[in-house]
Scaffold this active site. Sequence first.
Site, PDB file in Angstrom:
ATOM      1  N   SER A  71      37.145  34.685  44.351  1.00 36.98           N
ATOM      2  CA  SER A  71      36.601  33.342  44.149  1.00 36.98           C
ATOM      3  C   SER A  71      35.900  32.837  45.423  1.00 36.98           C
ATOM      4  O   SER A  71      34.987  33.499  45.916  1.00 36.98           O
ATOM      5  CB  SER A  71      37.730  32.418  43.696  1.00 36.98           C
ATOM      6  OG  SER A  71      37.236  31.200  43.187  1.00 36.98           O
TER       7      SER A  71
ATOM      8  N   ASP B 245      34.248  34.462  32.977  1.00 35.98           N
ATOM      9  CA  ASP B 245      34.912  33.759  34.075  1.00 35.98           C
ATOM     10  C   ASP B 245      34.446  32.303  34.073  1.00 35.98           C
ATOM     11  O   ASP B 245      33.259  32.034  34.188  1.00 35.98           O
ATOM     12  CB  ASP B 245      34.550  34.421  35.402  1.00 35.98           C
ATOM     13  CG  ASP B 245      35.374  33.910  36.572  1.00 35.98           C
ATOM     14  OD1 ASP B 245      35.636  32.686  36.633  1.00 35.98           O
ATOM     15  OD2 ASP B 245      35.744  34.719  37.436  1.00 35.98           O
TER      16      ASP B 245
ATOM     17  N   HIS C 128      39.610  34.153  35.233  1.00 34.84           N
ATOM     18  CA  HIS C 128      39.000  34.055  36.563  1.00 34.84           C
ATOM     19  C   HIS C 128      39.410  35.234  37.415  1.00 34.84           C
ATOM     20  O   HIS C 128      40.604  35.433  37.675  1.00 34.84           O
ATOM     21  CB  HIS C 128      39.441  32.738  37.203  1.00 34.84           C
ATOM     22  CG  HIS C 128      38.823  32.463  38.530  1.00 34.84           C
ATOM     23  ND1 HIS C 128      37.512  32.760  38.822  1.00 34.84           N
ATOM     24  CD2 HIS C 128      39.339  31.909  39.663  1.00 34.84           C
ATOM     25  CE1 HIS C 128      37.247  32.400  40.061  1.00 34.84           C
ATOM     26  NE2 HIS C 128      38.332  31.892  40.595  1.00 34.84           N
TER      27      HIS C 128
END
Length: 484
Positions: free
Chosen positions: A199, A425, A454
């Site tokens: 991320s 995602d 995610h």
Amino acid sequence: CSNEFQPPVSTHEKVSAALQPFYDQNLKWVDCADGNYCSTVKVPLNWKAPSEKEIVKIAIVVHRATGGTTDQYLLTNPGGPGASGYSFVKYSLNGFATKKLISKYNIVGFDPRGVEQSEAITCLDSARTDKFLYQDSGFEYGSANDVAASKKAIKEFIDGCQKHTGPLLQFVDTVSAARDIDVIRAALGSKKLNYLGFSYGTLLGNTYAALYPHKVGRMVLDGAEDPSQTPDEKSLSQLKGFDVALRSYLANCLSQTECVFQGSVDAAETRIQKLLRSIETNPLPTKSKRELTISAATTGLLMALYSENFWPNLDTAFAEAFAGQGDTFLLLADNYNERTEQGDFLTNGLEAFYAISCLDDRADASPKAMAVQNARVLAASPLLGRYWQYGAMFCSMWPYQTAKKPASYAAKGSPTILVVGTTKDPATPYSQAVRLARKILANGFLVTYNGDGHTAYGRGSSCINDTVDNFLLDGTVPAADPDC
């Protein structure tokens, strides 16, 4: 084979005289249980004017390789910005790394400047943080009075940050954190940085690669952010990602016999829209005596869309909400905000998120620009877009200028960098991974995971896990995108 931890010795590489003391430091290590060794790395507070008199202490933990003594280190970052990499490794290692990776690498976690175990940002006490996150203005959502109340709450938050944090507050940008990583690399005795970022951790890793391309070893960026996007573009992209995730959840629910929704996905979204509009003016009661406000309801909803593992919780939350109770939605919001039943907050993730984000970039907050962006998000998602409005407002009030970013994120001169993207995602949409791998990085390679949730590595796909492990352990780059 011995698996004793052998403390690394700094590379003692030649840098500027002002930086030499930082690059020459040999760390003092403490056994902090379960195969973990902890230390503190000193870095300059202000990288533009480094001085031993103004430093930041960075908390670092190394989980020694289980397969025997090795001088190979793999630095990790779980995202955020503001998530604790220290806790990520110390307490959640088996949740994101395979046994093969843990066997061959010393896995390294650290808290970036401003975060948790390192010198951390502090803003409000628990009671006022709770009010900031959960209490609505009492005015019609998005009205002039509501916006004015939001600005007042934001100012109180920022004033608290300045009062309780001090000089550190203006130096927690991602570029400074990336430079800190280079000191950590040197202190670990590594000529090259091996890195696994998730991320926001992909932006941090990409920034490092942009600054130090020739020091990149094996780097994997999972759930990639596109560094070329403006804040408005990033916000809109993320909104679309969560909208896709919501529709994916609803389609899955409607395929089951006991789904609380009936009919089509569109009909289900309409029902959710009516529910949220009702909560705006009539918060739902809970058994804890706290109310489920619209801010808590939307936070809980988004929390559950990060992973299909939360979909059963979302089933329960909607069933309760349609029956007039907000308990599970509130529980999901508390999970996201890391709030305990007693009203305390386990981390400073909220404070670090805003501080880092607002130093990195900010959108145009003029009334005209925000009106244009509001129209865009409402058109992109009539349901969620309502709660995506006025996104530029918070950072527009931040008291420090944005930090200078690299001129290019191409990282020319680096070896191949593996970029992992998940097709559904919600938080870092797949399109960002595609662009980073194929358009931005000079030597990027895209690995696709077809699925929900995610990020992808360590979440159950043997195809993804094997691809990443083979790259990190042996340097193997697939002949083509494995399209897992």
